[in-house]
Design a protein around this motif. Structure first.
Motif, PDB file in Angstrom:
ATOM      1  N   GLY A   1       0.804  -1.210   0.000  1.00 29.24           N
ATOM      2  CA  GLY A   1       0.000   0.000   0.000  1.00 29.24           C
ATOM      3  C   GLY A   1       0.837   1.260   0.000  1.00 29.24           C
ATOM      4  O   GLY A   1       0.525   2.239  -0.698  1.00 29.24           O
ATOM      5  N   ALA A   2       1.929   1.271   0.782  1.00 27.89           N
ATOM      6  CA  ALA A   2       2.770   2.466   0.882  1.00 27.89           C
ATOM      7  C   ALA A   2       3.512   2.732  -0.427  1.00 27.89           C
ATOM      8  O   ALA A   2       3.626   3.881  -0.880  1.00 27.89           O
ATOM      9  CB  ALA A   2       3.757   2.309   2.029  1.00 27.89           C
ATOM     10  N   LYS A   3       4.045   1.679  -1.055  1.00 36.31           N
ATOM     11  CA  LYS A   3       4.758   1.845  -2.318  1.00 36.31           C
ATOM     12  C   LYS A   3       3.803   2.317  -3.421  1.00 36.31           C
ATOM     13  O   LYS A   3       4.154   3.170  -4.247  1.00 36.31           O
ATOM     14  CB  LYS A   3       5.444   0.529  -2.705  1.00 36.31           C
TER      15      LYS A   3
ATOM     16  N   SER B   1       9.247  -0.732   3.164  1.00 31.72           N
ATOM     17  CA  SER B   1       9.659  -1.757   2.212  1.00 31.72           C
ATOM     18  C   SER B   1      10.883  -2.522   2.721  1.00 31.72           C
ATOM     19  O   SER B   1      10.931  -3.753   2.662  1.00 31.72           O
ATOM     20  CB  SER B   1       9.962  -1.107   0.857  1.00 31.72           C
ATOM     21  N   ALA B   2      11.867  -1.784   3.235  1.00 34.00           N
ATOM     22  CA  ALA B   2      13.086  -2.428   3.742  1.00 34.00           C
ATOM     23  C   ALA B   2      12.804  -3.258   4.982  1.00 34.00           C
ATOM     24  O   ALA B   2      13.310  -4.376   5.135  1.00 34.00           O
ATOM     25  CB  ALA B   2      14.144  -1.367   4.043  1.00 34.00           C
ATOM     26  N   LEU B   3      11.989  -2.728   5.893  1.00 35.35           N
ATOM     27  CA  LEU B   3      11.700  -3.432   7.148  1.00 35.35           C
ATOM     28  C   LEU B   3      10.912  -4.709   6.894  1.00 35.35           C
ATOM     29  O   LEU B   3      11.205  -5.758   7.480  1.00 35.35           O
ATOM     30  CB  LEU B   3      10.933  -2.497   8.085  1.00 35.35           C
TER      31      LEU B   3
ATOM     32  N   CYS C   1       5.277  -0.929  10.576  1.00 37.91           N
ATOM     33  CA  CYS C   1       4.789  -0.952   9.195  1.00 37.91           C
ATOM     34  C   CYS C   1       3.321  -0.556   9.135  1.00 37.91           C
ATOM     35  O   CYS C   1       2.918   0.241   8.276  1.00 37.91           O
ATOM     36  CB  CYS C   1       4.994  -2.329   8.578  1.00 37.91           C
ATOM     37  N   THR C   2       2.507  -1.101  10.027  1.00 42.96           N
ATOM     38  CA  THR C   2       1.078  -0.774   9.983  1.00 42.96           C
ATOM     39  C   THR C   2       0.813   0.655  10.445  1.00 42.96           C
ATOM     40  O   THR C   2      -0.061   1.329   9.906  1.00 42.96           O
ATOM     41  CB  THR C   2       0.260  -1.765  10.825  1.00 42.96           C
ATOM     42  N   THR C   3       1.564   1.136  11.442  1.00 43.20           N
ATOM     43  CA  THR C   3       1.384   2.517  11.896  1.00 43.20           C
ATOM     44  C   THR C   3       1.796   3.498  10.804  1.00 43.20           C
ATOM     45  O   THR C   3       1.065   4.448  10.482  1.00 43.20           O
ATOM     46  CB  THR C   3       2.199   2.771  13.175  1.00 43.20           C
ATOM     47  N   MET C   4       2.980   3.285  10.219  1.00 40.37           N
ATOM     48  CA  MET C   4       3.408   4.165   9.130  1.00 40.37           C
ATOM     49  C   MET C   4       2.503   4.001   7.911  1.00 40.37           C
ATOM     50  O   MET C   4       2.264   4.965   7.177  1.00 40.37           O
ATOM     51  CB  MET C   4       4.861   3.892   8.768  1.00 40.37           C
ATOM     52  N   GLY C   5       1.989   2.783   7.699  1.00 42.42           N
ATOM     53  CA  GLY C   5       1.069   2.576   6.599  1.00 42.42           C
ATOM     54  C   GLY C   5      -0.188   3.416   6.746  1.00 42.42           C
ATOM     55  O   GLY C   5      -0.700   3.978   5.764  1.00 42.42           O
ATOM     56  N   ARG C   6      -0.697   3.520   7.967  1.00 38.83           N
ATOM     57  CA  ARG C   6      -1.872   4.366   8.201  1.00 38.83           C
ATOM     58  C   ARG C   6      -1.528   5.836   7.967  1.00 38.83           C
ATOM     59  O   ARG C   6      -2.322   6.589   7.386  1.00 38.83           O
ATOM     60  CB  ARG C   6      -2.399   4.164   9.620  1.00 38.83           C
ATOM     61  N   GLU C   7      -0.340   6.259   8.381  1.00 45.08           N
ATOM     62  CA  GLU C   7       0.084   7.645   8.157  1.00 45.08           C
ATOM     63  C   GLU C   7       0.238   7.937   6.672  1.00 45.08           C
ATOM     64  O   GLU C   7      -0.123   9.020   6.200  1.00 45.08           O
ATOM     65  CB  GLU C   7       1.399   7.899   8.898  1.00 45.08           C
TER      66      GLU C   7
ATOM     67  N   VAL D   1      17.170  -0.738   6.461  1.00 42.30           N
ATOM     68  CA  VAL D   1      17.270   0.199   5.338  1.00 42.30           C
ATOM     69  C   VAL D   1      18.692   0.223   4.783  1.00 42.30           C
ATOM     70  O   VAL D   1      18.912   0.162   3.561  1.00 42.30           O
ATOM     71  CB  VAL D   1      16.824   1.607   5.785  1.00 42.30           C
ATOM     72  N   LEU D   2      19.684   0.319   5.669  1.00 36.45           N
ATOM     73  CA  LEU D   2      21.081   0.358   5.221  1.00 36.45           C
ATOM     74  C   LEU D   2      21.498  -0.960   4.594  1.00 36.45           C
ATOM     75  O   LEU D   2      22.265  -0.980   3.613  1.00 36.45           O
ATOM     76  CB  LEU D   2      21.989   0.710   6.399  1.00 36.45           C
TER      77      LEU D   2
END
Length: 825
Positions: A389-391, A432-434, A459-465, A632-633
């Motif tokens: 969803g985020a991508k 995506s990285a996580l 992931c779900t919290t940032m996805g909602r944001e 991410v790194l």
């Protein structure tokens, strides 16, 4: 001044030894050499002797085991046995079923980044890639989200048939049982792609491959159960669900009141030994269509029919849907998202003992089994859904913001929209990285209980944001539902992922740090086991091995925290290239901060720490962002550290660094023992908080990268369904981007000439005619502008309906007395 020199020399030698984590004997030698140098270079001799005496006073007891153990270790062991609270069965099982990966390095305070970078690069097999390019692509093309959500309130029959025929339900089932035998990475990629087109489809596919009968049977089932059920599950002959949650047992799953009594009963015409079940489950995904129900219940044997133990404990069973007494089929309606979800109930339902997962031998081990499988499932399904969803939001949102114009300017050029686009892009990059990192951990053979909680929560919290920011950007295109809608259903569904598989509030405030601080810490678990060891001598030896390493590590973390804070993390060895080396140094500092605060919190608060949920949540945030930036790194380097990704990497990193320092400062300012918080502040923040959120220039670069074709945007779009077709509004908008950009110079030229002219034409077609006649544009440029108008119109058009089209016809066909849903518990 010479009086102070020996003490400064001793302090400096100790700091150097602590920073580099030298052995105790090495520290003693370095300190002795430093004091000898002071002696011969003219420092005050009395002060040097006093400093040497202090060194001896500390070093001698620690270096000599026959002095150290009775004098120091034994009293410490007695104190720990009194101070440590007894672990509940739930806590003990949770700690014993998880494994530790790179998150353990973060808790050490001195992560070995080479370990992280040496992990194999996650890659799909040719067969897995072919499945993504073939059946998954085809399923996405077949998916019409509007019809699923509004017309059918379910997947249409052809989608159910396609999913079963192509063994989507058997992705994790081994090939010898008829499944696809895919890796966790492939599972992640499939769910990510499906979720970019429909959360209903992705959840329908995801649940049978997550926590459910299939996974439990693979790990714990008897051979007979595997041979019978796994082939049927692989091809969709059996549709599974799993009943865990009930009205009185949500996140506290161990308190389930559902029970089964061991007794004799009739099964298939014969009297056999079994259990009589009474249960009431709710929120069970796929329950309304399931043919095979996995069930968790507390098992009792009051007559001692299978052993001496009356309360056997939580047990898991396989319950065929057609079993007499099972009540299933009605549906919940979760936030207008009609994935199959509903209650499962039963009263005095008899089931033979051979239907227990793993047979009688596994009776009472249900919570252990669930914990292991929960960790694996939580690592993939929900994080992958958020990633897709985020991508999608990043790529399609960028295209929409470039094509959509207001006041003669692309809306993405307005700084307010740029801020939202940058947040979407940076968070999509991190999600995506996580999500990929946790899937890779499963493929390495880990049971990543702590990383799975981190991935699920963040992931779900940032996805909602991200969904919120996306809705702000697309405006009416998001709020008006219909076949042309963008993001409305994703916005409605975003709280579902927040709630399921452990509520996010609980996951953050209790689980991430609460479990991580014990399971992942290099010494805490060893010390707890030593304190609880009934063999006093063995406990003493075990504690002696762990305790002094722990003390030395805590001192080292204090020194490292202060040094990195004082130097701005600009000095110190670190891996990576010229761009990422600074990021690794910053993470070194935050890892030392986390380990220091963990030791102080556990030492000062002991068992009371688990009731300090705000402190636990803040320290959990530090751990989470450390793990996220590690992921991410790692992925950035796996991809060859592409220069075009730097703006996305920088945004994600600076956002996490800001969140880490914010969490650290809040933890210190609100530390339950105030003086400790004051003392720790100058160690953690000797120059104050320095990390700030991503700045405007960086946000501008991130937003710009989403609004034009480029390598970074293409990489972020990988794994998202963007094929332009009738059922994929987002894919069509993305395909328009290059044409819209190519037409922009012609559009500007035309509008400038039109504004300076005195022509009277009001409609667009007539204005184009005038433009060609006046020589402002050529005939080819006219066609280009007509195409731009058409694709812009498709991008921004929303749907409208007659009233009867929006009514739930089957509902209004019912008599009035039947229009109320059954009252839920």
């Amino acid at each position: 001044m010479s009086v102070v020199v020996p003490f400064l020399a001793l302090l400096l030698a100790s700091a150097v030894a602590a920073y580099h984590r030298m052995r105790l004997a090495t520290w003693v030698v370095i300190s002795a050499v430093a004091l000898l140098a002071c002696w011969f270079l003219g420092a005050d001799r009395t002060a040097t002797v006093v400093a040497g005496a202090l060194l001896a006073l500390v070093a001698v007891p620690l270096l000599l085991p026959f002095v150290r153990k009775p004098l120091l270790t034994a009293p410490a062991l007695g104190f720990l046995r009194k101070a440590l609270p007894p672990l509940s069965q739930t806590e003990r099982i949770a700690l014993e079923t998880g494994s530790v990966g790179f998150e353990g390095e973060l808790f050490s305070g001195d992560p070995d980044w080479n370990t992280l970078l040496s992990y194999p690069k996650p890659e799909l097999t040719a067969e897995e890639q072919a499945f993504l390019d073939g059946p998954v692509e085809e399923l996405c093309r077949m998916t019409n989200e509007w019809e699923i959500n509004h017309v059918h309130a379910d997947l249409p029959p052809e989608l159910w048939e396609f999913i079963k025929k192509n063994r989507f339900f058997g992705m994790i089932i081994p090939k010898e049982y008829g499944g696809l035998g895919f890796s966790a990475l492939a599972h992640h990629k499939v769910i990510q792609k499906l979720s970019s087109v429909s959360s209903v489809v992705s959840s329908t596919v995801g649940v049978p491959n997550s926590l459910g009968p299939g996974e439990l049977l693979m790990h714990y089932g008897t051979q007979q159960q595997k041979d019978y059920y796994l082939p049927r599950l692989a091809v969709g002959q059996e549709v599974p669900c799993f009943g865990l949650t009930g009205p009185f047992a949500g996140s506290d799953a161990t308190s389930i009141p559902d029970y089964g009594i061991v007794c004799k009963g009739e099964w298939n015409g014969q009297e056999v030994l079994g259990v009589k079940l009474t249960f009431d489950k709710r929120y069970i995904t796929l329950a309304p269509v399931a043919t095979l129900i996995g069930l968790a219940f507390r098992m009792y044997d009051p007559d001692g029919l299978i052993g001496d133990k009356r309360d056997i404990g939580i047990t898991l069973a396989l319950l065929p849907r057609d079993t007499e007494g099972v009540d299933v089929g009605r549906r919940h309606f979760p936030l207008n998202s009609p994935f199959q979800n509903g209650p499962v109930r039963g009263q005095d339902v008899f089931l033979p003992l051979d239907q227990l997962i793993g047979g009688v031998e596994k009776a009472g081990l249900g919570w252990n089994m669930l914990n292991e499988c929960l960790a694996v499932g939580r690592s993939i399904t929900l994080p992958s859904t958020a990633s897709g969803g985020a991508k999608f939001a990043a790529v399609v949102g960028g295209a929409y913001a470039r094509i959509r114009k207001q006041f003669g300017l692309s809306v993405g050029r307005f700084e307010g929209v740029e801020e939202a686009l940058a947040r979407i892009g940076g968070k999509a990059y991190a999600i995506s990285a996580l999500s990929q990192a946790t899937a890779a951990a499963v493929d390495r053979g880990d049971v990543p209980s702590v990383p799975s909680a981190i991935a699920k929560y963040h992931c779900t919290t940032m996805g909602r944001e991200v969904a919120s920011d996306f809705m702000d950007i697309v405006g009416g295109k998001g709020i008006i539902l219909g076949p042309r809608n963008l993001g409305g259903r994703a916005w409605q569904a975003s709280p579902i992922a927040i709630t399921v598989e452990g509520a996010n509030i609980m996951t953050r405030s209790l689980l991430i740090f609460g479990q991580g601080s014990i399971l992942c810490h290099p010494y805490i678990m060893k010390e707890m086991k030593a304190a609880q060891d009934p063999d006093g001598k063995a406990g003493l030896e075990a504690l002696d091995d762990a305790l002094y390493s722990h003390i030395g590590g805590a001192i080292s973390n204090a020194v490292r925290s202060f040094w990195f804070g004082l130097t701005g993390s600009k000095i110190g060895a670190a891996p990576g290239d010229a761009n990422t080396r600074r990021y690794f140094r910053r993470l070194d500092r935050y890892a030392a901060n986390l380990s220091l605060l963990t030791d102080v919190s556990l030492g000062a608060l002991g068992g009371k720490l688990k009731f300090k949920e705000s402190l636990s949540g803040r320290l959990g945030d530090v751990l989470s962002h450390l793990y996220m930036m590690s992921a991410v790194l790692k992925r950035h380097h796996d991809l060859g550290a592409p220069e075009s990704d730097r703006q996305l990497l920088a945004w994600a990193f600076h956002n996490s660094a800001h969140q880490i320092e914010l969490a650290l400062s809040q933890a210190l300012r609100n530390f339950p023992i105030k003086p400790l918080g004051w003392l720790l502040w100058p160690v953690v923040f000797p120059l104050g908080r320095r990390a700030v959120p991503p700045g405007d220039r960086l946000s501008h670069r991130v937003a710009a990268s989403l609004m034009a074709p480029n390598e970074a945007r293409d990489r972020l779009a990988q794994g998202v369904f963007l094929t332009p077709c009738e059922n994929n509004m987002g894919g069509r908008i993305d395909s328009y981007l290059a044409k819209a950009i190519a037409a922009e110079p012609v559009e500007r030229k035309f509008l400038k000439a039109l504004k300076a002219s005195d022509i009277e034409a009001l409609d667009f077609a007539s204005q184009l005619d005038e433009g060609v006649r006046e020589g402002w544009i050529t005939a080819d440029e006219r066609r280009q502008l007509e195409e731009l108008r058409a694709l812009t119109l498709d991008t921004i058009t929303v749907d409208d309906f007659d009233t009867h089209e929006l009514r739930a016809a089957s509902y209004y066909d019912l008599p009035q007395h039947k229009r109320q849903p059954r009252e839920a518990a």
